[in-house]
Design a protein around this motif. Structure first.
Motif, PDB file in Angstrom:
ATOM      1  N   CYS A  21     110.411 -11.760  95.504  1.00  0.00           N
ATOM      2  CA  CYS A  21     110.491 -11.210  96.852  1.00  0.00           C
ATOM      3  C   CYS A  21     109.170 -11.354  97.593  1.00  0.00           C
ATOM      4  CB  CYS A  21     110.900  -9.752  96.794  1.00  0.00           C
ATOM      5  SG  CYS A  21     109.959  -8.789  95.593  1.00  0.00           S
ATOM      6  N   CYS A  22     108.063 -11.434  96.838  1.00  0.00           N
ATOM      7  CA  CYS A  22     106.748 -11.587  97.463  1.00  0.00           C
ATOM      8  C   CYS A  22     105.813 -12.197  96.410  1.00  0.00           C
ATOM      9  CB  CYS A  22     106.224 -10.238  97.977  1.00  0.00           C
ATOM     10  SG  CYS A  22     106.158  -8.952  96.722  1.00  0.00           S
ATOM     11  N   PRO A  25     105.381  -9.432  92.781  1.00  0.00           N
ATOM     12  CA  PRO A  25     106.454  -8.426  92.734  1.00  0.00           C
ATOM     13  C   PRO A  25     106.197  -7.361  91.666  1.00  0.00           C
ATOM     14  CG  PRO A  25     107.329 -10.659  92.573  1.00  0.00           C
ATOM     15  CD  PRO A  25     105.858 -10.754  92.384  1.00  0.00           C
ATOM     16  N   CYS A  50     110.802  -3.157  95.092  1.00  0.00           N
ATOM     17  CA  CYS A  50     109.502  -3.764  94.852  1.00  0.00           C
ATOM     18  C   CYS A  50     108.437  -2.855  95.463  1.00  0.00           C
ATOM     19  CB  CYS A  50     109.430  -5.152  95.480  1.00  0.00           C
ATOM     20  SG  CYS A  50     107.792  -5.888  95.345  1.00  0.00           S
ATOM     21  N   CYS A  53     106.344  -5.085  98.384  1.00  0.00           N
ATOM     22  CA  CYS A  53     106.914  -5.443  99.692  1.00  0.00           C
ATOM     23  C   CYS A  53     108.040  -4.503 100.117  1.00  0.00           C
ATOM     24  CB  CYS A  53     107.417  -6.880  99.690  1.00  0.00           C
ATOM     25  SG  CYS A  53     108.888  -7.163  98.688  1.00  0.00           S
TER      26      CYS A  53
END
Ligand code: ZN
Length: 147
Positions: A21-22, A25, A50, A53
């Motif tokens: 997701c980033c 994570p 998460c 993020c």
């Protein structure tokens, strides 16, 4: 519907390489949402988040089945989508609900328990249909929802 192989997920899977997701994570368990029929819990949605993020990830759990998803790692969700549960007035028991990703507006292709694909209209993250309703997972954390 394909039932998959009932892959047992460890916490390592959630840090998996398939979808990040980033950049860094840190996925932690947030809360469950229980799904009730006649005050009896028939399933739940596990919500993970998460810590970096703040993106949320959800997993559908039917009572007595370890995992019904066939994806490994965190299920992907786009920035313009929210996790929701569709409730069908035409079905009973475990077939009455399903975890979905809802956009703010538009049409969702919804697969029913008997594998028909329905076009359901979405308005402001809610399904607008005579036979289906929906709610957002984030509005019911740590609660039970009677369907
Ligand atoms: Zn993240």
């Amino acid at each position: 519907m394909m039932q998959g192989l009932n892959i047992t997920k460890s916490s390592e899977n959630y840090m998996g390489e398939i979808y990040r997701c980033c950049d860094n994570p840190q996925i932690v368990y947030l809360a469950p949402v229980n799904i009730n029929i006649d005050e009896r819990t028939i399933g739940s949605v596990d919500v993970w988040r998460c810590a970096v993020c703040k993106k949320k990830f959800c997993e559908e759990k039917q009572l007595g089945i370890d995992s019904i998803t066939d994806t490994v790692g965190m299920p992907r969700i786009e920035d313009d989508e929210k996790w929701g549960v569709v409730v069908s007035k035409l079905q009973k028991g475990k077939d009455k609900w399903k975890l979905v990703k809802l956009k703010q507006n538009g049409i969702i292709k919804y697969e029913t328990a008997d594998e028909k694909i329905l076009d359901l209209k979405i308005e402001d993250y809610n399904i607008v249909d005579d036979y289906h309703t929906s709610f957002l997972v984030e509005d019911h954390l740590n609660r039970a929802v009677e369907i």
